[in-house]
Design a protein around this motif. Structure first.
Motif, PDB file in Angstrom:
ATOM      1  N   ILE A   1      44.734  86.202  93.262  1.00  0.00           N
ATOM      2  CA  ILE A   1      43.650  85.340  92.776  1.00  0.00           C
ATOM      3  C   ILE A   1      42.439  86.172  92.338  1.00  0.00           C
ATOM      4  N   SER A   2      41.563  85.527  91.618  1.00  0.00           N
ATOM      5  CA  SER A   2      40.244  86.087  91.398  1.00  0.00           C
ATOM      6  C   SER A   2      39.247  84.971  91.662  1.00  0.00           C
ATOM      7  N   ALA A   3      38.494  85.151  92.722  1.00  0.00           N
ATOM      8  CA  ALA A   3      37.504  84.137  93.069  1.00  0.00           C
ATOM      9  C   ALA A   3      36.397  84.114  92.023  1.00  0.00           C
ATOM     10  N   LEU A   4      36.043  85.299  91.546  1.00  0.00           N
ATOM     11  CA  LEU A   4      34.929  85.402  90.612  1.00  0.00           C
ATOM     12  C   LEU A   4      35.277  84.790  89.255  1.00  0.00           C
ATOM     13  N   PHE A   5      36.484  85.060  88.782  1.00  0.00           N
ATOM     14  CA  PHE A   5      36.883  84.546  87.474  1.00  0.00           C
ATOM     15  C   PHE A   5      37.741  83.284  87.578  1.00  0.00           C
ATOM     16  N   GLU A   6      37.831  82.779  88.781  1.00  0.00           N
ATOM     17  CA  GLU A   6      38.549  81.539  89.046  1.00  0.00           C
ATOM     18  C   GLU A   6      39.972  81.572  88.508  1.00  0.00           C
TER      19      GLU A   6
ATOM     20  N   VAL B   1      45.451  87.719  97.651  1.00  0.00           N
ATOM     21  CA  VAL B   1      44.747  88.961  97.343  1.00  0.00           C
ATOM     22  C   VAL B   1      43.758  88.668  96.217  1.00  0.00           C
ATOM     23  N   ASN B   2      42.510  88.997  96.490  1.00  0.00           N
ATOM     24  CA  ASN B   2      41.418  88.652  95.573  1.00  0.00           C
ATOM     25  C   ASN B   2      41.084  89.829  94.649  1.00  0.00           C
ATOM     26  N   LYS B   3      40.343  89.525  93.621  1.00  0.00           N
ATOM     27  CA  LYS B   3      39.807  90.501  92.648  1.00  0.00           C
ATOM     28  C   LYS B   3      40.889  91.063  91.730  1.00  0.00           C
ATOM     29  N   ILE B   4      41.906  90.260  91.450  1.00  0.00           N
ATOM     30  CA  ILE B   4      42.972  90.765  90.579  1.00  0.00           C
ATOM     31  C   ILE B   4      42.485  90.968  89.146  1.00  0.00           C
ATOM     32  N   ASP B   5      41.299  90.427  88.837  1.00  0.00           N
ATOM     33  CA  ASP B   5      40.739  90.691  87.500  1.00  0.00           C
ATOM     34  C   ASP B   5      40.466  92.182  87.313  1.00  0.00           C
ATOM     35  N   LEU B   6      40.380  92.918  88.421  1.00  0.00           N
ATOM     36  CA  LEU B   6      40.096  94.353  88.332  1.00  0.00           C
ATOM     37  C   LEU B   6      41.364  95.199  88.230  1.00  0.00           C
ATOM     38  N   ALA B   7      42.513  94.546  88.188  1.00  0.00           N
ATOM     39  CA  ALA B   7      43.760  95.305  88.041  1.00  0.00           C
ATOM     40  C   ALA B   7      43.795  95.943  86.668  1.00  0.00           C
TER      41      ALA B   7
ATOM     42  N   GLY C   1      39.457  88.237 106.755  1.00  0.00           N
ATOM     43  CA  GLY C   1      39.472  89.318 105.764  1.00  0.00           C
ATOM     44  C   GLY C   1      38.371  90.315 106.017  1.00  0.00           C
ATOM     45  N   GLN C   2      38.415  91.427 105.260  1.00  0.00           N
ATOM     46  CA  GLN C   2      37.379  92.446 105.385  1.00  0.00           C
ATOM     47  C   GLN C   2      36.044  91.915 104.891  1.00  0.00           C
ATOM     48  N   PRO C   3      34.964  92.549 105.304  1.00  0.00           N
ATOM     49  CA  PRO C   3      33.698  92.249 104.651  1.00  0.00           C
ATOM     50  C   PRO C   3      33.833  92.582 103.154  1.00  0.00           C
ATOM     51  N   ASN C   4      33.173  91.817 102.311  1.00  0.00           N
ATOM     52  CA  ASN C   4      33.185  92.062 100.866  1.00  0.00           C
ATOM     53  C   ASN C   4      34.489  91.704 100.165  1.00  0.00           C
ATOM     54  N   VAL C   5      35.373  91.071 100.888  1.00  0.00           N
ATOM     55  CA  VAL C   5      36.657  90.724 100.277  1.00  0.00           C
ATOM     56  C   VAL C   5      36.485  89.583  99.272  1.00  0.00           C
ATOM     57  N   GLY C   6      35.355  88.862  99.411  1.00  0.00           N
ATOM     58  CA  GLY C   6      35.060  87.804  98.441  1.00  0.00           C
ATOM     59  C   GLY C   6      35.069  86.405  99.031  1.00  0.00           C
ATOM     60  N   LYS C   7      34.805  86.305 100.335  1.00  0.00           N
ATOM     61  CA  LYS C   7      34.817  84.986 100.982  1.00  0.00           C
ATOM     62  C   LYS C   7      33.767  84.047 100.400  1.00  0.00           C
ATOM     63  N   SER C   8      32.540  84.573 100.284  1.00  0.00           N
ATOM     64  CA  SER C   8      31.465  83.711  99.776  1.00  0.00           C
ATOM     65  C   SER C   8      31.759  83.286  98.344  1.00  0.00           C
ATOM     66  N   THR C   9      32.217  84.228  97.555  1.00  0.00           N
ATOM     67  CA  THR C   9      32.533  83.925  96.158  1.00  0.00           C
ATOM     68  C   THR C   9      33.642  82.875  96.087  1.00  0.00           C
ATOM     69  N   LEU C  10      34.635  83.051  96.934  1.00  0.00           N
ATOM     70  CA  LEU C  10      35.749  82.102  96.955  1.00  0.00           C
ATOM     71  C   LEU C  10      35.257  80.703  97.324  1.00  0.00           C
TER      72      LEU C  10
HETATM   73  P1  GDP Z   1      32.270  88.395 101.394  1.00  0.00           P
HETATM   74  O1  GDP Z   1      31.527  89.479 102.113  1.00  0.00           O
HETATM   75  O2  GDP Z   1      33.699  88.371 101.802  1.00  0.00           O
HETATM   76  O3  GDP Z   1      31.610  87.059 101.484  1.00  0.00           O
HETATM   77  O4  GDP Z   1      32.289  88.823  99.844  1.00  0.00           O
HETATM   78  P2  GDP Z   1      31.409  88.273  98.643  1.00  0.00           P
HETATM   79  O5  GDP Z   1      31.876  86.959  98.176  1.00  0.00           O
HETATM   80  O6  GDP Z   1      29.977  88.408  98.990  1.00  0.00           O
HETATM   81  O7  GDP Z   1      31.819  89.320  97.516  1.00  0.00           O
HETATM   82  C1  GDP Z   1      31.605  90.718  97.654  1.00  0.00           C
HETATM   83  C2  GDP Z   1      31.521  91.337  96.287  1.00  0.00           C
HETATM   84  O8  GDP Z   1      32.765  91.212  95.608  1.00  0.00           O
HETATM   85  C3  GDP Z   1      30.500  90.684  95.385  1.00  0.00           C
HETATM   86  O9  GDP Z   1      29.862  91.672  94.625  1.00  0.00           O
HETATM   87  C4  GDP Z   1      31.326  89.756  94.508  1.00  0.00           C
HETATM   88  O10 GDP Z   1      30.745  89.519  93.257  1.00  0.00           O
HETATM   89  C5  GDP Z   1      32.596  90.551  94.364  1.00  0.00           C
HETATM   90  N1  GDP Z   1      33.740  89.682  94.108  1.00  0.00           N
HETATM   91  C6  GDP Z   1      34.148  88.611  94.826  1.00  0.00           C
HETATM   92  N2  GDP Z   1      35.252  88.066  94.279  1.00  0.00           N
HETATM   93  C7  GDP Z   1      35.560  88.809  93.197  1.00  0.00           C
HETATM   94  C8  GDP Z   1      36.588  88.748  92.207  1.00  0.00           C
HETATM   95  O11 GDP Z   1      37.465  87.895  92.191  1.00  0.00           O
HETATM   96  N3  GDP Z   1      36.559  89.723  91.244  1.00  0.00           N
HETATM   97  C9  GDP Z   1      35.617  90.685  91.204  1.00  0.00           C
HETATM   98  N4  GDP Z   1      35.680  91.574  90.221  1.00  0.00           N
HETATM   99  N5  GDP Z   1      34.632  90.762  92.096  1.00  0.00           N
HETATM  100  C10 GDP Z   1      34.597  89.851  93.092  1.00  0.00           C
END
Ligand code: GDP
Ligand code: MG
Length: 328
Positions: A177-182, A155-161, A44-53
């Motif tokens: 999915i939303s990794a942040l909001f599980e 597809v992550n971050k659907i909480d922002l839809a 995935g792209q950088p910032n896509v939410g890998k670490s959060t996931l």
């Molecule tokens: P990585 O670069 O792929 O490891 O991405 P990170 O896990 O570091 O996440 C990048 C940014 O996206 C951070 O600010 C996270 O808080 C945010 N983020 C990750 N997952 C979600 C999600 O499901 N929803 C929202 N709103 N933000 C998210």
């Protein structure tokens, strides 16, 4: 052959076991399901939410110990052993796909991603709902299909839809999915498990879950030694993290201070590990530090020493101390 066996006249079937041997072949009434285990490359792209996931998937089931050398050159992001699903998932990192790179860079990164996918059993392609760039989606799909591995799209971050979900930019079957909001984490866990190959766990269950960072740091140093040294040496190498001080007050910029010892089996190996004028050890130190900083996402001051600990591999107490065996 034992005398008892030779005189044994029972004829109750093939290969009657010795009295002392447990009868393993008899089906047990509550036979457990077989386990599944495999490597999952996250693309995935950088910032896509890998670490959060990783964080939300890992949750309470955190299980991170890596006593075996990696068979791959790809970094392990995290290991999840889920006793309920009877599955162990080893997540592999891949370099982030960039959106508008120069062609050469894009190709170079694609090659690295291909290599990571080759090392994996399953590919998890992650998209970012807030960046539904059709070109990027198409490129990701093409790259992932080329690997020919079982693939999961999410597809992550659907909480922002803002309103109803628009899944049209993504391939059919993409999991929102939303990794942040599980959101939808169990569905993702099920999807991954279903695609894992059957097989025994590659990593032990017992976790030292209280010290995952120490273990990853040790593992990253060991991985670097594997990459930098001739084959025979790393197998007799262990890493002991002597000190790990987060944001050390006395270091400029309040870096983490990590003091680690590389244990080798013989005097001769110590010299090889250190190298001419310390050059080898310096290189191992620098490369390890760079990996550790990427993993911890903060600056680190790493001190590495080499010590001879003869026959450490044979000495259980040492193994225990180094975390290569259970502490129980
Ligand atoms: P990585 O670069 O792929 O490891 O991405 P990170 O896990 O570091 O996440 C990048 C940014 O996206 C951070 O600010 C996270 O808080 C945010 N983020 C990750 N997952 C979600 C999600 O499901 N929803 C929202 N709103 N933000 C998210
Ligand atoms: Mg990250």
């Amino acid at each position: 052959m034992s005398e008892a066996r030779a005189n044994d006249e029972r004829d109750e079937g093939p290969a009657a076991p010795d009295a002392a041997t447990p009868v393993a072949s008899v089906p047990q009434p509550e036979e457990e399901q077989p386990t599944r285990c495999g490597y999952v490359a996250i693309v995935g792209q950088p910032n896509v939410g890998k670490s959060t996931l990783m964080n939300s998937l890992v949750g309470e089931r955190l299980s991170i110990v890596t006593p075996k050398p990696h068979t791959t050159r790809t970094r392990v992001l995290g290991i999840i052993t889920d006793p309920n699903r009877r599955a162990q998932v080893i997540f592999l990192d891949t370099p982030g796909m960039v959106e508008t790179p120069r062609y050469r860079l894009q190709e170079a990164m694609a090659n690295v991603i291909r290599r990571s996918m080759r090392d994996s059993d399953v590919v998890l392609a992650l998209f970012d709902y807030t960046r539904p760039d059709p070109d990027l989606v198409a490129r990701t799909v093409e790259l992932v299909r080329g690997a020919g591995k079982p693939t999961i799209y999410a597809v992550n971050k659907i909480d922002l839809a803002p309103g109803e979900l628009d899944m049209s930019p993504y391939p059919e079957g993409t999991l929102p999915i939303s990794a942040l909001f599980e959101l939808n984490m169990p569905a993702l866990g099920d999807a991954i498990t279903a695609k894992l190959p059957l097989g025994p766990y590659l990593y032990p269950l017992d976790a030292l879950a209280d010290q995952p960072e120490r273990f990853f740091v040790a593992e990253l140093i060991r991985e670097t030694i594997f990459e930098e040294m001739d084959k025979e040496i790393p197998y007799t190498t262990a890493i002991a993290i002597e000190q790990f001080i987060e944001r050390h007050a006395e270091l400029p910029g309040r870096k983490d201070y990590i003091n680690a010892t590389i244990l080798v089996d013989h005097d001769s190996q110590k010299g090889i590990m250190i190298g001419k004028g310390g050059a080898k050890l310096k290189r191992i130190g620098r490369l390890s530090r760079e990996k550790i900083e990427r993993f911890l996402e903060r600056p680190v001051y790493l001190e590495l020493y080499v010590k001879v600990k003869r026959d450490w591999m044979k000495r259980e107490a040492d193994l225990r101390e180094l975390g290569y065996l259970d502490r129980s």
